[in-house]
Enzyme design. Sequence first.
Site, PDB file in Angstrom:
ATOM      1  N   HIS A 115       0.843  -1.195   0.000  1.00  0.00           N
ATOM      2  CA  HIS A 115       0.000   0.000   0.000  1.00  0.00           C
ATOM      3  C   HIS A 115       0.880   1.248   0.000  1.00  0.00           C
ATOM      4  O   HIS A 115       2.061   1.191   0.347  1.00  0.00           O
ATOM      5  CB  HIS A 115      -0.916   0.022   1.217  1.00  0.00           C
ATOM      6  CG  HIS A 115      -1.870  -1.134   1.276  1.00  0.00           C
ATOM      7  ND1 HIS A 115      -2.640  -1.411   2.380  1.00  0.00           N
ATOM      8  CD2 HIS A 115      -2.187  -2.082   0.356  1.00  0.00           C
ATOM      9  CE1 HIS A 115      -3.384  -2.485   2.148  1.00  0.00           C
ATOM     10  NE2 HIS A 115      -3.123  -2.908   0.922  1.00  0.00           N
ATOM     11  N   HIS A 123     -10.414 -13.127   6.261  1.00  0.00           N
ATOM     12  CA  HIS A 123      -9.661 -12.570   5.134  1.00  0.00           C
ATOM     13  C   HIS A 123      -9.879 -13.442   3.913  1.00  0.00           C
ATOM     14  O   HIS A 123      -9.725 -14.661   3.983  1.00  0.00           O
ATOM     15  CB  HIS A 123      -8.166 -12.485   5.451  1.00  0.00           C
ATOM     16  CG  HIS A 123      -7.408 -11.662   4.453  1.00  0.00           C
ATOM     17  ND1 HIS A 123      -6.960 -12.189   3.258  1.00  0.00           N
ATOM     18  CD2 HIS A 123      -7.042 -10.353   4.452  1.00  0.00           C
ATOM     19  CE1 HIS A 123      -6.339 -11.238   2.574  1.00  0.00           C
ATOM     20  NE2 HIS A 123      -6.377 -10.121   3.267  1.00  0.00           N
TER      21      HIS A 123
END
Length: 480
Positions: free
Chosen positions: A130, A196
């Site tokens: 990210h 997840h």
Amino acid sequence: MQSDIHKTAQQIDLTDWREIPVDYGRYRLDVRVPPNCVILGMKEIPLISDPRAAYEESFEHPIGCPPLAEIIRNKKKPAAELTAAVTVSDITRPVPYRGENGLLRPLMDRLEAEGISRGNITIVIGNGMHRPSTQAERVEILGEEILRDYPVIDHDCEDKASLTFIGKSPTGGDVFVNSVFSRADLRIATGLVESHFMAGLSGGRKAICPGLVDKRTIEKFHSPAFLESPFAQNLILRQNPCHEESLAIARTVGVDFIVNTTLDRDMRLTGVFAGDLEAAHEAAGDLIRETVSVPVDREYDIILTHGGYVGRNHYQAVKAAHNALPAIKKGGILILATDNRDEEPIGGPEYKSLLHMLKIQGADRYLKMIEAPGWRFTKDQWEPEMWAKVFRKIDEERFFYCTHTIPRETYDLLPGRCGLDCLAEEGCSSPVQAVREMVETALRFAVADYRKKGVEPSVAFIREGPYAIPFLAVKEAAAR
């Protein structure tokens, strides 16, 4: 397209529809839904009434390892000479770090009480691939007091000078890890444990891989060879290649202690799981499986869901769409409302380009493209791959994406139907009013579309959005 949606939607009378609350990032929508709409929701679990006491208790009586004080005493030099690194999640995860009831203050106080100098403690933001955090995001994540008292750095997976080689991964690749973390005398990983859609569960070992590793290791973690495995799925760890790779790398780095939390649908603390990298994470996983699993006895024609906290951009919103798949019929209609409030409301440039390729080529061709021997792995290619899983079950034209933050001209990049097409008039409403109209019009269109075929559609709303994990109870019973 816009007039077609409205013309079809107007066929549905809302007189007997009922109103339900729908989370929309910073807002709440009061949306009218058909009378037969089923609410699919997670179990209620007790809240922790005294977070500070819970953190302190977890340091004294951790899961699967000695207390934190004993771990520090067993290091081979005086506490005052020890360096400590604490890795934290970035803005995409709602970990309760900040404030007196947050995770970090009691942890930092404990480290200092055991003799570690404040100047020797570094906080490392585990960004994975990210973008770096902004100053405003650091304040939102950590709070001004922590930022004042401790050095904070962002992990950079492409900065070779900040990485240390630790060996080979189980699949044979060279692995490099953030040097500040790997070279610290005391290494602590923190995070949130939730479902997840690739690694089974977040938290634990994921703070290290992909959080603190190099670009090539992250690419392998997100490769089609891993993600197309039937075990790379919510709540599954056994035989999950993402989990196995991540855990092996975290073991090699050597994590002395973890502090993981669990939250309810309103982001309130429900559990603190501190201790051994594997044992504490496993305990948190047991609670999450019990909490988030939502049994359904059938698939529905129409599903409404939302992006939750994590749906702050289109890149992250795929989790809500993907996690709804077990509850929707093949060829059904999916409506997603998500507040893309990130400074990059869609995602980075690579993601935008690959997403547009998915839109042009379709799900199957996109997958063949990134699996081709000559394909060069491209940053963020895995999220369009996860969107492709959505569009293998429902047609792109039967997916409505509803947000107020993406302008019409940018919507051309996105697969699915533009939520703005569901507005009678653009630019005349507040965000809440606009997105509420988008969702209601999409629902009316969906019901009318089925009724034109002589079908009274089944409808369901996933109350917790990406955090709830529906599963077909009938299918699971048959598998046993």
